[in-house]
Design a protein around this motif. Structure first.
Motif, PDB file in Angstrom:
ATOM      1  N   ASP A 137      97.291  48.949 -30.974  1.00  0.00           N
ATOM      2  CA  ASP A 137      96.959  49.936 -29.969  1.00  0.00           C
ATOM      3  C   ASP A 137      98.185  50.714 -29.515  1.00  0.00           C
ATOM      4  O   ASP A 137      98.082  51.552 -28.617  1.00  0.00           O
ATOM      5  N   GLY A 138      99.331  50.438 -30.120  1.00  0.00           N
ATOM      6  CA  GLY A 138     100.516  51.174 -29.735  1.00  0.00           C
ATOM      7  C   GLY A 138     101.194  50.620 -28.507  1.00  0.00           C
ATOM      8  O   GLY A 138     102.095  51.242 -27.954  1.00  0.00           O
ATOM      9  N   LYS A 139     100.749  49.444 -28.060  1.00  0.00           N
ATOM     10  CA  LYS A 139     101.414  48.833 -26.920  1.00  0.00           C
ATOM     11  C   LYS A 139     102.347  47.740 -27.427  1.00  0.00           C
ATOM     12  O   LYS A 139     102.031  47.057 -28.392  1.00  0.00           O
ATOM     13  N   PRO A 140     103.462  47.589 -26.776  1.00  0.00           N
ATOM     14  CA  PRO A 140     104.398  46.570 -27.251  1.00  0.00           C
ATOM     15  C   PRO A 140     103.874  45.191 -26.935  1.00  0.00           C
ATOM     16  O   PRO A 140     103.337  44.944 -25.870  1.00  0.00           O
TER      17      PRO A 140
ATOM     18  N   PHE B 220      96.272  43.530 -41.344  1.00  0.00           N
ATOM     19  CA  PHE B 220      97.226  44.332 -40.583  1.00  0.00           C
ATOM     20  C   PHE B 220      96.973  44.103 -39.107  1.00  0.00           C
ATOM     21  O   PHE B 220      95.853  44.298 -38.620  1.00  0.00           O
ATOM     22  N   ILE B 221      97.991  43.638 -38.431  1.00  0.00           N
ATOM     23  CA  ILE B 221      97.799  43.353 -37.018  1.00  0.00           C
ATOM     24  C   ILE B 221      98.736  44.148 -36.130  1.00  0.00           C
ATOM     25  O   ILE B 221      98.640  44.093 -34.919  1.00  0.00           O
ATOM     26  N   GLY B 222      99.638  44.863 -36.714  1.00  0.00           N
ATOM     27  CA  GLY B 222     100.548  45.617 -35.863  1.00  0.00           C
ATOM     28  C   GLY B 222     101.735  46.065 -36.684  1.00  0.00           C
ATOM     29  O   GLY B 222     101.747  45.928 -37.908  1.00  0.00           O
ATOM     30  N   PHE B 223     102.716  46.587 -36.027  1.00  0.00           N
ATOM     31  CA  PHE B 223     103.915  46.986 -36.736  1.00  0.00           C
ATOM     32  C   PHE B 223     105.135  46.686 -35.904  1.00  0.00           C
ATOM     33  O   PHE B 223     105.045  46.466 -34.690  1.00  0.00           O
ATOM     34  N   ARG B 224     106.217  46.632 -36.582  1.00  0.00           N
ATOM     35  CA  ARG B 224     107.471  46.174 -35.967  1.00  0.00           C
ATOM     36  C   ARG B 224     108.489  47.276 -36.101  1.00  0.00           C
ATOM     37  O   ARG B 224     108.685  47.815 -37.186  1.00  0.00           O
ATOM     38  N   THR B 225     109.080  47.621 -34.977  1.00  0.00           N
ATOM     39  CA  THR B 225     110.141  48.632 -35.052  1.00  0.00           C
ATOM     40  C   THR B 225     111.489  47.963 -34.820  1.00  0.00           C
ATOM     41  O   THR B 225     111.599  47.030 -34.031  1.00  0.00           O
ATOM     42  N   SER B 226     112.449  48.472 -35.510  1.00  0.00           N
ATOM     43  CA  SER B 226     113.808  47.970 -35.358  1.00  0.00           C
ATOM     44  C   SER B 226     114.699  49.169 -35.141  1.00  0.00           C
ATOM     45  O   SER B 226     114.732  50.072 -35.965  1.00  0.00           O
ATOM     46  N   GLY B 227     115.376  49.158 -34.009  1.00  0.00           N
ATOM     47  CA  GLY B 227     116.162  50.339 -33.676  1.00  0.00           C
ATOM     48  C   GLY B 227     117.641  50.036 -33.563  1.00  0.00           C
ATOM     49  O   GLY B 227     118.045  48.967 -33.127  1.00  0.00           O
ATOM     50  N   ARG B 228     118.430  50.969 -33.967  1.00  0.00           N
ATOM     51  CA  ARG B 228     119.896  50.851 -33.888  1.00  0.00           C
ATOM     52  C   ARG B 228     120.435  51.975 -33.049  1.00  0.00           C
ATOM     53  O   ARG B 228     119.979  53.108 -33.160  1.00  0.00           O
ATOM     54  N   ASP B 229     121.428  51.628 -32.285  1.00  0.00           N
ATOM     55  CA  ASP B 229     122.071  52.676 -31.483  1.00  0.00           C
ATOM     56  C   ASP B 229     123.009  53.458 -32.371  1.00  0.00           C
ATOM     57  O   ASP B 229     123.970  52.936 -32.906  1.00  0.00           O
ATOM     58  N   ILE B 230     122.702  54.720 -32.565  1.00  0.00           N
ATOM     59  CA  ILE B 230     123.556  55.533 -33.429  1.00  0.00           C
ATOM     60  C   ILE B 230     124.234  56.631 -32.644  1.00  0.00           C
ATOM     61  O   ILE B 230     124.648  57.640 -33.202  1.00  0.00           O
ATOM     62  N   THR B 231     124.332  56.421 -31.318  1.00  0.00           N
ATOM     63  CA  THR B 231     124.978  57.450 -30.504  1.00  0.00           C
ATOM     64  C   THR B 231     126.381  57.714 -31.012  1.00  0.00           C
ATOM     65  O   THR B 231     126.785  58.853 -31.200  1.00  0.00           O
ATOM     66  N   GLU B 232     127.050  56.624 -31.239  1.00  0.00           N
ATOM     67  CA  GLU B 232     128.410  56.793 -31.752  1.00  0.00           C
ATOM     68  C   GLU B 232     128.416  57.559 -33.044  1.00  0.00           C
ATOM     69  O   GLU B 232     129.250  58.417 -33.269  1.00  0.00           O
TER      70      GLU B 232
END
Lengths: 1036, 264
Positions: free
Chosen positions: A370-373, A454-466
């Motif tokens: 549902d798009g909720k974490p 399929f029950i959901g999806f997993r996001t993995s984020g990296r800080d790329i500000t630098e």
């Protein structure tokens, strides 16, 4: 699993299986042996059986023969022969040598027996051995009558003990009896094979045979069969019993003497004695010993070799089993270790995963469909400042965090993720809790449960500000690199890696041409090796170097450039690259030259300027000090230069200056310096004069005169010929006796003195001059003060028309506190030089207008005008008109009562401006008068243009009007001019009545001068006015 | 009806019983072999216990039985093959039971006759003495320990076989063998041949082994064998066997041999 158990159990298994193997092997060995023995025993038994059987058969045979005789009761030769013939011995009873008959011949019947024998067809029959014995048992017949059996009968078997014993036993028992070992009587060779004989007794027919005695009594003879044991055995086995050697001995002792037969042994095939056995045969009441030995053949045929096979296989299997056990043990151990490793790995992985998931590097969020974490890892706090709880509590997590500008880009991808697609490297900004932004790079994958749904999806984020920053910086750097400045990047070995386009433009080398080369290609050759060593030393020491270097362009041009080299070090301090920027400083060099020139040289005349002069002077002083020769400093000032400038214009003035400079320069030595220090001021520094001061002064004077002469020559300024003079001031110096400033001051003073003297002269510095200068300086200071402290006051000199006072000229007087009244001639020029004239003029104007306003209050003075002298400087002021009008309005003076007196010099420059100003003032009613008309550079065209009201005849004309006819003419001319132009005219400096009269005759009726009135302070003037009203005007 | 059949059955049974009591059927002539073995039978004298027993058997059964002489080994072979019907004084073992049936009529113990200088005092000594050679008659089996001894030594090839007792005695005297297994009917020979002087007797600790009439299973049907067995039992019962034995042995010895528990 302890080591002991690990080793012990396999060992145990090994030993167990080895023991089993051993048991089996032993068993097998024993079984094999047993079998062999059994087989052997069987063979033995078989041999024994065969022999016994055969012997039994032979016995039966003999019994048959015995029966023959028992039935008939006679020993019939023919019948016997036939009988044996029918037996077919060879076929049926092989092994028998002969079947024969032995007759029992008691001694008494011997002869009868022999005769009977002879009669029966044996003519030569005798009983052998001959001799007379008790009883005889000769062989009387042998059948079959072939071969050896044809030996002569008659052999007395009774003589042979072995035979005899057997025959006796047979006789007594009535049973077949076998003899011991005999040599058959038919055998004649020495080495005949051993034999034996079976005897069967024949008794008389019909007689009882129940007892031994009876048997003995009724014995007729024996029938016998003779054998060679060899033949018997051969007939049983063939020549060679298979694999066995048989030896048959007579009796129970196997001795060589008793050997009846032995199987010939093949050479070299002996077995250990354990496969041999003896058996005792009881055959025909006789014991034989059968010795049988097994040969290799036997063992090969019947033996079992399984024992060794078992042993080896068993050992192998044991080892294998032990190994397997060990494997199992260790396997278990290994499995345990593997399991523990796996669990450890798993645990580690789990921990790792948890660590990774929880770690601060990546920000992980697990989203439902549902798009909720559903789950957020704690690093979210570092990323965006919100805690996990806060995030989970947000109604729209994604929408809250994503930077609005990036939302349109992110939302479609987010939706795709919700549908189960995967993606990576989506870059967008997120808003932190504190409002700042970070750049994130996010990848996402779908999550499936154990069943694969399929029950959901997993996001993995990296800080790329630098990274973004770095990217930005890189862009900047790239842009910077592509700047206008030529840049070159080399590696640590100075091999060129990159150059920018500006570099190509500057040097002419394209990147392709120069990358890979070193900057050496650019060297111009102007610098020596030391220069470069220095440069590199500086680079290594300071990390960079800047400096001027001459390089060569591709087309060969050598040009100067400003090169800055910086060393780029990596994090560990090792130099990785050098960056060099340079710019072509050809222009700058030129500019520098120009600046130098400008700095040191006068632009117009190209002579050294003041700055350079000072330097040269310093050098001259130093040189003088060193050499003790005198030097001299000359200040040369052009006379009336200002006037020239004013009248002919500045361009002519410049020309003049240039020519003066040339002349001066050519007048002095190369080593001397000519400098221009001011508008029309030149300085000459002379060096290497005489050591003696007077001599030096003479030299200097001579040169000064020369200069004057040179400068006195006419100049051609365009189309005007001009003559000029100069004033020269000189001072002689030696060494450091006087400072530069002092010298300059001295020369300057000397020059002024020269000017005072009348110009066009050389004047040496006199200490007295100093005072004049000092005084002048004091005066100037005082003048400034005076303006501020209102030390000025106006004196009025009456201007009359006929006899009537029309007004007064305001003349400024300085009330110096110490010097008293300072006449204008003393301070006006100074004021004009210093520019103080403006302030002074303003004051005068103000005071005059105030006076006008004051007079305006009294009817007798209301029409009086005041003439104020206005200097050229004042008039040139842009706001002069404004000022004057302001003063007029401020003082409420009548403008038409104010008369401004100008000199002609005011028109020299920018006449139009002057005219405009005059016009503006005239419009308000102000009156203008032209002062000092006739002297100076009067131009009649000016007269035409200026909106004047009055001309003033200069006092110099008035003074000599009676004496000098020229002046008289001039004066008259002026009057006439004025009249014709419609201008008023007033004569200045009228001191006598005669002068007045003349002027009146000429037509000038307005006068100013001592004859009428001296300049008086206002009080005095007012008094004069009142007196005049009385009609009298007496010059005091 | 049932009564009649039962009566008939009884009658048949009694006939059988009487038929059984009547003795073996002499459908043919039988063969019986004797072997030369001491008191059991001596070829020289043509007499012995077995001979007497055979005569008695012939007389009682009324059948024609031809008696022959052969080696014991041959006897067993022929019994097995069925060529020989009877022999005497045989002892049973598992192997023999397969082809022979027995009717016991005496039992005796076995003894080990050893030379004195062989230094054997008990059974175990025999086995450990490498030089010991044991003499046996081919195909003879004995009591349990004796069999064990023989078999053990046979594997070591320390057994010398013979066709009859005579060569064994000679060999014993000549030190070819150091021992031999004997039974009571061997004693006279031992005494006679001066063997007793140089030998001792070691006992096997086995019970007495029954000996009996050997009947070939192949040659005789079980019923016949039963008849013959009954015959032997009769002989035992009426003391015939004792009398025969007492001819050759002392009464107490004969007694001990003849009185025995019939094995099942």
């Amino acid at each position: 699993m302890s080591w002991a158990r690990l080793v012990l159990l396999p060992l145990l298994v090994l030993s167990a299986s080895l023991s089993v193997t051993w048991t089996l092997w032993d068993h097998e060995r024993q079984a094999a042996r047993h079998e062999l023995l059994t087989q052997f025993d069987f063979s033995l038994g078989d041999a024994v059986s065969r022999i016994e059987q055969r012997m039994g058969t032979y016995e039966l045979l003999l019994r048959g023969v015995q029966s023959l005789f028992a039935a008939t009761g006679e020993v019939d030769r023919e019948r016997f022969h036939d009988y044996v013939g029918t037996l077919d011995l060879d076929a049926n009873f092989s092994g028998i040598q002969a079947i024969g008959m032995v007759a029992w011949v008691p001694a008494t019947q011997k002869d009868g027996h022999v005769d009977a024998m002879r009669r029966q067809g044996l003519p030569d029959y005798t009983i052998q051995p001959a001799g007379s014995r008790g009883d005889y048992a000769p062989i009387i017949q042998r059948e079959p009558y072939i071969g050896l059996n044809r030996a002569a009968p008659g052999f007395d078997a009774w003589t042979e003990p072995v035979r005899r014993r057997a025959m006796e036993q047979a006789r007594d028992s009535g049973m077949a009896t076998i003899s011991g070992k005999v040599r058959l009587s038919v055998d004649t060779e020495a080495n005949a094979r051993p034999g034996f004989i079976m005897y069967l007794p024949i008794y008389a027919r019909g007689q009882p045979q129940d007892s031994v005695a009876q048997r003995r009594a009724h014995l007729v003879g024996w029938v016998y069969a003779s054998f060679r044991m060899h033949d018997v055995i051969a007939s049983l086995y063939g020549e060679q019993p298979p694999g066995l050697t048989i030896a048959i001995y007579d009796g129970v002792e196997p001795s060589a003497a008793a050997l009846l037969h032995r199987t010939p042994e093949a050479a070299g095939r002996h077995l250990p004695a354990d496969i041999s056995a003896n058996e005792y045969l009881v055959v025909g009441g006789h014991d034989w010993t059968l010795t049988m030995s097994a040969q290799d053949d036997f063992k090969d045929r019947f033996g079992r070799n399984a024992a060794w096979l078992i042993a080896s296989i068993g050992t192998g299997l044991s080892l294998l089993l032990a190994f397997l056990t060990w494997l199992m043990m260790t396997g278990r151990g290994r499995a345990m270790r593997l399991a523990s490793t796996m669990t450890k790995e798993l645990r580690e992985n789990e921990e790792k995963f948890r660590a990774i998931a929880d770690c601060t590097v990546n920000w992980e969020v697990w989203w439902g469909q549902d798009g909720k974490p559903r789950w957020i890892n704690p690093s979210v706090k570092e990323y965006i400042g919100y805690t996990v709880e806060e995030c989970m509590a947000m109604p729209d997590f994604a929408g809250t965090l994503i930077y609005p500008e990036d939302l349109p880009r992110v939302v479609p991808e987010f939706l795709k993720g919700q549908q189960g697609f995967r993606g990576e490297d989506l870059e967008f900004r997120c808003i932190r809790k504190d409002g700042s932004l970070i750049w994130l790079s996010v990848s996402w994958v779908p999550i499936s449960d154990a069943k694969g749904d399929f029950i959901g999806f997993r996001t993995s984020g990296r800080d790329i500000t630098e990274r973004k920053q770095v990217e930005a910086e890189l862009r900047i750097a790239a842009a910077a690199f592509d700047s206008q400045e030529p840049m070159m990047i080399t590696d640590a070995n100075a091999t060129i890696l990159r150059v920018n386009s500006a570099f190509t433009q500057c040097t002419g080398y394209t990147p392709e041409e120069i990358v890979g080369l070193t900057p050496r290609v650019l060297q111009s050759g102007r610098h020596d090796a030391a220069f470069f060593r220095e440069m590199w030393a500086a680079i290594h020491r300071d990390g960079g170097w800047q400096g001027e270097i001459w390089d060569r362009r591709k087309n060969g041009d050598v040009y100067p450039k400003w090169l800055a080299i910086s060393a780029v070090t990596s994090e560990d301090g090792v130099v990785s690259h050098y960056v060099g920027t340079h710019h072509d400083i050809t222009e700058r060099k030129i500019a520098e030259e120009r600046i130098k020139e400008l700095a040191f040289f006068d632009a117009l005349t190209h002579l050294p300027n003041r700055t350079l002069l000072l330097d040269r002077l310093k050098q001259a002083i130093t040189a003088s000090a060193r050499s003790e020769a005198c030097g001299a400093l000359l200040f040369i000032d052009l006379d009336h230069f200002k006037t020239l400038n004013d009248t002919l214009g500045h361009d002519k003035g410049d020309l003049l200056l240039q020519q003066v400079a040339q002349r001066l320069a050519s007048s002095v030595l190369e080593s001397d310096t000519v400098a221009r220090v001011g508008g029309d001021e030149f300085v000459v520094v002379l060096g290497s004069l005489h050591e003696n001061r007077e001599e030096a002064a003479s030299q200097t004077e001579a040169l000064g005169e020369k200069i004057l002469a040179v400068l006195g020559n006419p100049y051609q300024l365009g189309d005007i010929e001009y003559r000029s003079t100069a004033s020269v001031g000189a001072t002689v110096f030696r060494g450091h006796q006087a400072s530069i400033d002092e010298l300059l001051k001295q020369a300057d003073l000397a020059m002024y003195k020269s000017k005072e003297k009348g110009r066009n002269a050389v004047c040496f510095f006199d200490p007295d001059m100093q005072t004049v200068v000092v005084e002048r300086a004091a005066l100037e200071a005082g003048l400034r003060n005076a303006i501020e402290e209102n030390q000025f006051l106006l004196h009025y000199q009456a201007q009359v028309d006929g006899t009537r006072i029309t007004g007064a000229e305001a003349l400024v007087r300085w009330q110096h506190p110490t010097r008293g009244i300072v006449p204008p001639a003393d301070f006006i020029p100074l004021a004009e030089e210093t520019g103080l004239i403006l302030a002074l003029g303003s004051w005068v104007m103000e005071a005059a207008c105030a006076q006008l306003a004051q007079w305006a209050t009294r009817p007798e003075t209301a029409d009086l005008s005041i003439a104020v002298n206005v200097s050229v400087q004042q008039f040139r002021e842009p706001d002069f008109v404004h000022k004057v009008l302001a003063i007029i309005s401020r003082t409420s003076a009548r403008p038409d009562r104010l008369k401004l007196e100008l000199t002609e010099s005011v028109l020299v420059d920018n006449a139009q401006d002057i005219i405009q100003k005059m016009g503006a003032l005239k419009a308000r009613g102000v009156v203008f008068s032209l002062d000092d008309f006739g002297i100076g550079y009067s131009s009649l065209s000016y007269l035409k243009r200026l909106p004047l009201d009055q001309l003033k005849i200069d006092r110099s004309f008035v003074r000599d009007v009676l004496v000098d006819p020229n002046d008289a003419v001039i004066a008259r001319a002026i009057v006439a001019l004025a009249q014709s132009l419609g201008l008023g005219v007033i004569a200045e400096g009228v001191e006598t009545e005669a002068q007045r009269d003349f002027l009146a005759a000429a037509g000038c009726h307005a006068y100013q001068g001592y004859y009428f009135c001296r300049p008086l302070p206002i009080e005095g003037f007012d008094a004069f006015l009142s007196r005049l009203e009385a009609g009298q005007c007496v010059a005091e | 009806m049932i009564r009649r059949s039962l009566g008939g059955l009884l009658l048949a049974l009694s006939c059988i019983g009487s038929a059984m009591a009547a003795g073996p059927t002499c459908s043919r002539s039988f063969t019986l072999a004797l072997h030369d073995h001491g008191l059991l039978y001596s070829v020289d004298t043509d007499s012995g216990i077995d001979k007497d027993f055979a005569d008695e058997l012939i007389r009682r059964s009324g059948c024609q039985i031809r008696v022959s002489l052969m080696s014991r080994a041959r006897i067993w072979k022929l019994i097995e093959s069925g060529a020989l019907d009877f022999s005497l004084s045989g002892i049973a073992n598992d192997e023999r039971d397969q082809y022979a049936d027995f009717a016991w009529y005496f039992s005796n113990k076995y003894y080990l006759l050893v030379r004195k200088d062989a230094d054997i005092h008990q059974l175990a000594d025999f086995e450990h003495n490498d030089q010991f050679q044991l003499g046996v008659i081919r195909s003879f089996r004995y009591s349990e320990s004796a069999n064990r001894l023989v078999d053990t030594l046979a594997t070591e090839n320390r057994v010398t076989q013979a066709g009859g007792l005579d060569p064994l005695y000679q060999a014993l005297i000549l030190r070819r063998i150091q021992g031999m297994i004997i039974e009571p009917f061997d004693y006279p020979a031992i005494d006679e041949k001066k063997i007793r002087d140089v030998t001792t007797i070691v006992e096997f600790n086995d019970p007495a082994v029954p000996h009996g009439l050997i009947m070939s299973k192949k040659a005789l049907s079980p019923a016949e064998r039963e008849k013959w067995r009954a015959l032997v039992n009769d002989m035992r019962a009426d003391g015939t066997i004792r009398r025969i034995f007492e001819k050759y042995f002392k009464p107490d010895l004969a007694d001990s041999m003849v009185n025995f528990q019939t094995p099942p």
